[in-house]
Write a protein that holds these residues in place. Sequence first.
Motif, PDB file in Angstrom:
ATOM      1  N   ILE A   1     -14.117 -11.781   5.565  1.00  0.00           N
ATOM      2  CA  ILE A   1     -15.367 -11.255   6.120  1.00  0.00           C
ATOM      3  C   ILE A   1     -15.938 -10.189   5.198  1.00  0.00           C
ATOM      4  O   ILE A   1     -15.230  -9.282   4.756  1.00  0.00           O
ATOM      5  CB  ILE A   1     -15.155 -10.647   7.521  1.00  0.00           C
ATOM      6  CG1 ILE A   1     -14.527 -11.677   8.469  1.00  0.00           C
ATOM      7  CG2 ILE A   1     -16.479 -10.145   8.095  1.00  0.00           C
ATOM      8  CD1 ILE A   1     -14.194 -11.118   9.844  1.00  0.00           C
TER       9      ILE A   1
ATOM     10  N   TYR B   1     -15.115  -2.907  -0.183  1.00  0.00           N
ATOM     11  CA  TYR B   1     -13.925  -2.900   0.668  1.00  0.00           C
ATOM     12  C   TYR B   1     -13.310  -4.291   0.830  1.00  0.00           C
ATOM     13  O   TYR B   1     -12.100  -4.456   0.751  1.00  0.00           O
ATOM     14  CB  TYR B   1     -14.242  -2.296   2.037  1.00  0.00           C
ATOM     15  CG  TYR B   1     -13.001  -1.831   2.752  1.00  0.00           C
ATOM     16  CD1 TYR B   1     -12.393  -0.630   2.399  1.00  0.00           C
ATOM     17  CD2 TYR B   1     -12.421  -2.589   3.747  1.00  0.00           C
ATOM     18  CE1 TYR B   1     -11.239  -0.198   3.015  1.00  0.00           C
ATOM     19  CE2 TYR B   1     -11.258  -2.162   4.384  1.00  0.00           C
ATOM     20  CZ  TYR B   1     -10.677  -0.963   4.016  1.00  0.00           C
ATOM     21  OH  TYR B   1      -9.529  -0.537   4.638  1.00  0.00           O
TER      22      TYR B   1
ATOM     23  N   THR C   1     -13.820  -6.678  -1.228  1.00  0.00           N
ATOM     24  CA  THR C   1     -13.836  -7.302  -2.553  1.00  0.00           C
ATOM     25  C   THR C   1     -12.468  -7.766  -3.062  1.00  0.00           C
ATOM     26  O   THR C   1     -12.345  -8.897  -3.535  1.00  0.00           O
ATOM     27  CB  THR C   1     -14.501  -6.338  -3.566  1.00  0.00           C
ATOM     28  OG1 THR C   1     -15.756  -5.937  -3.023  1.00  0.00           O
ATOM     29  CG2 THR C   1     -14.704  -6.993  -4.914  1.00  0.00           C
ATOM     30  N   PRO C   2     -11.424  -6.925  -2.994  1.00  0.00           N
ATOM     31  CA  PRO C   2     -10.140  -7.396  -3.527  1.00  0.00           C
ATOM     32  C   PRO C   2      -9.674  -8.696  -2.869  1.00  0.00           C
ATOM     33  O   PRO C   2      -9.272  -9.643  -3.557  1.00  0.00           O
ATOM     34  CB  PRO C   2      -9.193  -6.232  -3.215  1.00  0.00           C
ATOM     35  CG  PRO C   2     -10.089  -5.025  -3.187  1.00  0.00           C
ATOM     36  CD  PRO C   2     -11.365  -5.519  -2.561  1.00  0.00           C
TER      37      PRO C   2
ATOM     38  N   HIS D   1      -6.560  -3.970   0.868  1.00  0.00           N
ATOM     39  CA  HIS D   1      -7.132  -3.195   1.976  1.00  0.00           C
ATOM     40  C   HIS D   1      -6.787  -3.771   3.355  1.00  0.00           C
ATOM     41  O   HIS D   1      -6.487  -4.959   3.473  1.00  0.00           O
ATOM     42  CB  HIS D   1      -8.662  -3.139   1.840  1.00  0.00           C
ATOM     43  CG  HIS D   1      -9.121  -2.399   0.626  1.00  0.00           C
ATOM     44  ND1 HIS D   1     -10.325  -2.616   0.009  1.00  0.00           N
ATOM     45  CD2 HIS D   1      -8.514  -1.427  -0.108  1.00  0.00           C
ATOM     46  CE1 HIS D   1     -10.441  -1.821  -1.037  1.00  0.00           C
ATOM     47  NE2 HIS D   1      -9.360  -1.098  -1.129  1.00  0.00           N
ATOM     48  N   ILE D   2      -6.871  -2.904   4.347  1.00  0.00           N
ATOM     49  CA  ILE D   2      -6.652  -3.322   5.735  1.00  0.00           C
ATOM     50  C   ILE D   2      -7.981  -3.193   6.471  1.00  0.00           C
ATOM     51  O   ILE D   2      -8.509  -2.091   6.604  1.00  0.00           O
ATOM     52  CB  ILE D   2      -5.604  -2.419   6.437  1.00  0.00           C
ATOM     53  CG1 ILE D   2      -4.336  -2.281   5.598  1.00  0.00           C
ATOM     54  CG2 ILE D   2      -5.302  -2.936   7.847  1.00  0.00           C
ATOM     55  CD1 ILE D   2      -3.609  -3.571   5.327  1.00  0.00           C
ATOM     56  N   GLY D   3      -8.521  -4.297   6.937  1.00  0.00           N
ATOM     57  CA  GLY D   3      -9.816  -4.247   7.626  1.00  0.00           C
ATOM     58  C   GLY D   3      -9.741  -4.628   9.095  1.00  0.00           C
ATOM     59  O   GLY D   3     -10.713  -4.497   9.823  1.00  0.00           O
ATOM     60  N   CYS D   4      -8.584  -5.153   9.524  1.00  0.00           N
ATOM     61  CA  CYS D   4      -8.477  -5.511  10.940  1.00  0.00           C
ATOM     62  C   CYS D   4      -7.019  -5.492  11.349  1.00  0.00           C
ATOM     63  O   CYS D   4      -6.141  -5.180  10.548  1.00  0.00           O
ATOM     64  CB  CYS D   4      -9.095  -6.880  11.205  1.00  0.00           C
ATOM     65  SG  CYS D   4      -8.145  -8.276  10.573  1.00  0.00           S
ATOM     66  N   ASP D   5      -6.765  -5.818  12.595  1.00  0.00           N
ATOM     67  CA  ASP D   5      -5.387  -5.861  13.063  1.00  0.00           C
ATOM     68  C   ASP D   5      -5.055  -7.221  13.673  1.00  0.00           C
ATOM     69  O   ASP D   5      -4.126  -7.354  14.453  1.00  0.00           O
ATOM     70  CB  ASP D   5      -5.110  -4.713  14.047  1.00  0.00           C
ATOM     71  CG  ASP D   5      -6.255  -4.491  15.029  1.00  0.00           C
ATOM     72  OD1 ASP D   5      -7.013  -5.458  15.266  1.00  0.00           O
ATOM     73  OD2 ASP D   5      -6.399  -3.369  15.546  1.00  0.00           O
ATOM     74  N   THR D   6      -5.872  -8.234  13.315  1.00  0.00           N
ATOM     75  CA  THR D   6      -5.631  -9.571  13.878  1.00  0.00           C
ATOM     76  C   THR D   6      -5.612 -10.657  12.799  1.00  0.00           C
ATOM     77  O   THR D   6      -5.808 -11.833  13.098  1.00  0.00           O
ATOM     78  CB  THR D   6      -6.734  -9.920  14.905  1.00  0.00           C
ATOM     79  OG1 THR D   6      -8.015  -9.679  14.296  1.00  0.00           O
ATOM     80  CG2 THR D   6      -6.611  -9.098  16.170  1.00  0.00           C
TER      81      THR D   6
ATOM     82  N   GLN E   1      -7.801 -11.477  10.559  1.00  0.00           N
ATOM     83  CA  GLN E   1      -9.054 -12.223  10.513  1.00  0.00           C
ATOM     84  C   GLN E   1      -9.899 -11.895   9.287  1.00  0.00           C
ATOM     85  O   GLN E   1     -10.650 -12.744   8.815  1.00  0.00           O
ATOM     86  CB  GLN E   1      -9.906 -11.875  11.752  1.00  0.00           C
ATOM     87  CG  GLN E   1      -9.261 -12.230  13.054  1.00  0.00           C
ATOM     88  CD  GLN E   1      -9.395 -13.685  13.359  1.00  0.00           C
ATOM     89  OE1 GLN E   1     -10.489 -14.212  13.386  1.00  0.00           O
ATOM     90  NE2 GLN E   1      -8.283 -14.346  13.572  1.00  0.00           N
ATOM     91  N   CYS E   2      -9.820 -10.663   8.785  1.00  0.00           N
ATOM     92  CA  CYS E   2     -10.855 -10.205   7.856  1.00  0.00           C
ATOM     93  C   CYS E   2     -10.597 -10.588   6.409  1.00  0.00           C
ATOM     94  O   CYS E   2     -11.532 -10.691   5.625  1.00  0.00           O
ATOM     95  CB  CYS E   2     -11.076  -8.702   7.989  1.00  0.00           C
ATOM     96  SG  CYS E   2      -9.855  -7.690   7.123  1.00  0.00           S
TER      97      CYS E   2
ATOM     98  N   ARG F   1       0.814  -1.226   0.000  1.00  0.00           N
ATOM     99  CA  ARG F   1       0.000   0.000   0.000  1.00  0.00           C
ATOM    100  C   ARG F   1       0.845   1.272   0.000  1.00  0.00           C
ATOM    101  O   ARG F   1       0.588   2.197  -0.758  1.00  0.00           O
ATOM    102  CB  ARG F   1      -0.922   0.027   1.228  1.00  0.00           C
ATOM    103  CG  ARG F   1      -2.116  -0.913   1.128  1.00  0.00           C
ATOM    104  CD  ARG F   1      -2.986  -0.817   2.379  1.00  0.00           C
ATOM    105  NE  ARG F   1      -3.436   0.547   2.619  1.00  0.00           N
ATOM    106  CZ  ARG F   1      -4.467   1.121   2.002  1.00  0.00           C
ATOM    107  NH1 ARG F   1      -5.144   0.437   1.098  1.00  0.00           N
ATOM    108  NH2 ARG F   1      -4.807   2.375   2.259  1.00  0.00           N
TER     109      ARG F   1
ATOM    110  N   ARG G   1     -19.336  -7.569   5.218  1.00  0.00           N
ATOM    111  CA  ARG G   1     -20.441  -7.105   6.058  1.00  0.00           C
ATOM    112  C   ARG G   1     -21.647  -6.698   5.207  1.00  0.00           C
ATOM    113  O   ARG G   1     -22.714  -6.471   5.760  1.00  0.00           O
ATOM    114  CB  ARG G   1     -19.954  -5.922   6.897  1.00  0.00           C
ATOM    115  CG  ARG G   1     -20.859  -5.502   8.043  1.00  0.00           C
ATOM    116  CD  ARG G   1     -21.135  -6.609   9.049  1.00  0.00           C
ATOM    117  NE  ARG G   1     -21.424  -6.123  10.390  1.00  0.00           N
ATOM    118  CZ  ARG G   1     -21.891  -6.896  11.376  1.00  0.00           C
ATOM    119  NH1 ARG G   1     -22.114  -8.174  11.173  1.00  0.00           N
ATOM    120  NH2 ARG G   1     -22.105  -6.383  12.569  1.00  0.00           N
TER     121      ARG G   1
ATOM    122  N   GLU H   1     -14.199 -18.732   4.519  1.00  0.00           N
ATOM    123  CA  GLU H   1     -14.339 -18.505   5.955  1.00  0.00           C
ATOM    124  C   GLU H   1     -13.368 -17.428   6.461  1.00  0.00           C
ATOM    125  O   GLU H   1     -13.661 -16.712   7.408  1.00  0.00           O
ATOM    126  CB  GLU H   1     -14.101 -19.835   6.685  1.00  0.00           C
ATOM    127  CG  GLU H   1     -14.906 -20.052   7.934  1.00  0.00           C
ATOM    128  CD  GLU H   1     -14.185 -19.528   9.147  1.00  0.00           C
ATOM    129  OE1 GLU H   1     -12.981 -19.282   9.034  1.00  0.00           O
ATOM    130  OE2 GLU H   1     -14.831 -19.363  10.192  1.00  0.00           O
TER     131      GLU H   1
END
Lengths: 792, 153
Positions: free
Chosen positions: B133, B101, B103-104, B37-42, B44-45, B28, B135, B130
Amino acid sequence: MAASMIGSKVERKEDKKFLTGKGRYTADITLANQTFAYFIRSPHARAKIKNIDTSKAKKASGVIDVLTAKELNEDKIGGLIAGWKIVSKDGTDMKIPPHPALASDSVNYVGDHVALVVAETLQQARDAAELVKVDYKVLKAVVNTGDAMNSESIHDGIDKNLSFDWELGDKAKTDEAFSSADKIVKMTLTNNRLVPNAMEPRASIGDFNPSSEELTLYTTSQNPHLSRLVMSAFNAIHPEHKFRIVAPDVGGGFGSKIYPYAEDVVVAWAAKRLQRPVKWVCERTDSFLSDCHGRDHITNCELAIKNDGTVTGLKVDTIANLGGYASLFATVTPTYLYGPLVLGLYNIASAYCNVKAVYTNTAPVDAYRGAGRPEATYMIERLMDKAAKEMGMDRAEFRKKNFIRQFPHQQCLVHNIDSGDYEAHFNKALELSDYSNFEKRKAESAAKGKLRGIGFSTYIEACGIAPSAAVMSLGAGVGLWESAEIRFNATGNISVMTGTHSHGQSHDTTFAQIVADKLGVPMENIDLVHGDTDKGPFGMGTYGSRSLAVGGTAIAKACDKIVEKGKKVAAHMLEANPDEIEFKDGEFIVPNSNKKKTIGEIAFACYLPGTYGEIKSPLPEGVEPGLKETAFYDPVNFSFPAGSHVCEVEVDPTTGETKVDTYTCVDDFGNLINPMIVEGQIHGGLAQGIGQALYENAYYDETGQLVTASYMDYTMPRADNFPEFRIDYTCTPATSNPLGVKGCGEAGAIASPPAVMNAVIDAIGTEVSMPATSEKVWKALKDKSDTKKKAA
Amino acid sequence: MKSINLTINGKKISKEVEDYTLLSTFIRENLNLTGTHIGCDTSQCGACVVHVDGKSMKSCALLAADVNGAKVTTIEGLADNGKLHPMQEAFKKHHGLQCGYCTPGMVMSAVDLLKNKKNPSDKEIREWLEGNICRCTGYQNIVAAVKDAASKM
């Protein structure tokens, strides 16, 4: 252009950029000379701030400044506001504590904003944040919704932590219905607290131009115009005419991005104060802590019923948690978006609803997909289910018996429902879900050692959130109309400006379909402009399933004005009478002749009024050049989508694991513009609602620490949690707007929690609260069998 | 600092990176490919999924220095000279995205599934995804898109 675009499954105009990585979200923006911001947040749920020492941090490598409430006060930056006044039943105004953008003397939830570190790099900002010494005096936190009124006040002067004690309905008449009832059915329900969790975390970039004195804030907002108004008028950040807010591509909102947050205020102000661009991007953990949450109600409710199954009265007593402060729409969500909807789509002659809103040391609670309506629907649909069982009636028949059947229908509380046919969608849902063969499927599940249950839910929502007269009479600070501008360019293509904002709702496509249909211009020549206060007219943003019913109608009305002017110009050019000109498929025609002009030709002529053959000017006397029209639309009433949902679950009694086996919904959204997009909206709503019922829960421990503050701990629904949803529609067009549309964005999240929970409870034969996790279901089954054993 | 050589979307690059730089940050911020994209900090997403030597991986769970010498494909590198990949086409056709968000990562993950399994069932698609994620969509149209893409690849 012969076929109507309205009602067509048109592929989305916005998809290509997102599919190729060319979307431009706030965090993707890099400005020259930008700095990076990191917020220091309270680690305590409730504490007094004795001192903040920033001296060491200010000297750290790369640090430009460390800002606190002291600097905020120096610049006279105002605090955050609550935008909807609620009056308590004793006539007093709601009580609102001060909500400074950076905490000055106390903090009221874990994640509350304390200071901002601005540095040359994000790493430097984070490192310096560790050098800021905040001296807290930790106090005992008030956490639980139900305990708040019996706990110490967390805000000075707000007795019992009670913001307001509001009522709706005729209490005496309702009491009378209860005293003459044959049967009274009561229950207590908890509506669990949720975290909206838009996949794009919030972000803001402030940029001040010292030459023009313009301040620009790029931010993740569903509502840039309103954010600018609030930040200008109340936070006193910058004068509105020199303040631009850009909400570029926004990765989901679900209500959590309707209002400006403390971070928006602080970042915009910091950029102006420091005269450098300031970029802040939220991390997911901080999103969990500081994005506004949703729901969090405790409700006692009861129904008065006659022996024949007629419901004659409803009493609702709710405690709603506002969190640490009152967020912008926090007070309307558990009152006017909730109370009037508690009747569901039933014809109940009397009702009384009392809502007490309390402060606790938790994140502020505000609108989240459905806002108030899911809470109302959950209450009435769980209660109707229980009542049917206690009356010994079939749950489907009991509902049908009490449906509203004639329209328009004035409910006993607030709403006058213009249209609907509730039995039609209910019967269709029963048929589509194969209700008549449920017992057979139940036996099949039993043979496998599984428990099968079926649950129903019906709902009504008040959408198209606007009617200014109505909402202002209910306490709204402003009316909620919508604006649109259709701007033809000389070469015949069109820019459509709207005050709504699309962050997944597909406005670029749906609105273009309306314009293509109205003006006969190909979709590819129509572009929607939104999300930038400098580009379009002031508007009220996107929430409450309002964009199409209100914003779409404004667009349609602006198109009508274009056609009206076009007729005058075409008549002049074709030497005909304007009254006889017909407009069809993009052409102005003189009937019974071969004389016609395309709308593109008219646009060109309007902008370049030179000599056209014999005609010296195409513009008749008194008609201005150019082809651009603005329309504002303020409907006379809300729209009332409704529907019936049926859920079947299968529970494994050995583990408590609950699987949604089938899910059927039949909704009445009035006319559909793009059925593919509507279907997508339903799917998403269902996933969030089923998520609430089975998986999601924001859990605070007794000290006010958010235990579920990451995707490791907060269960987000995944692809393998769902079956394929069965979807169908009925249609009674709305009469409150000329498009006949009702709104579809929230329905799935409103209807599904009670459908799922009624099914779970039907399967296990005992009560369980949301979320019905494996652990809770297993425990409920064990308690049931232990009780049985004891009794035996 | 470490010096790394990578092939990104078919282009060879050499850069200096801090030891702690995540691959997602590198993509990035150093390469300005903001489609990841960055959707979490663990981790998971799944919004940050890219292909590393052809396999789908969460780029937030890798250090840039650890993929030295690898071939990395991001969402920007999936279309072929402006022609959408069949998976991208299928997502468009089936309305498999809303806010865009997730999608990529979703698309990159789904492309890898079809490399491993030619004609996956609904269940296999749902289980594979799985780690991603979404939403907005409730996943149904994503599953339809992946199935359709499978029939065309």
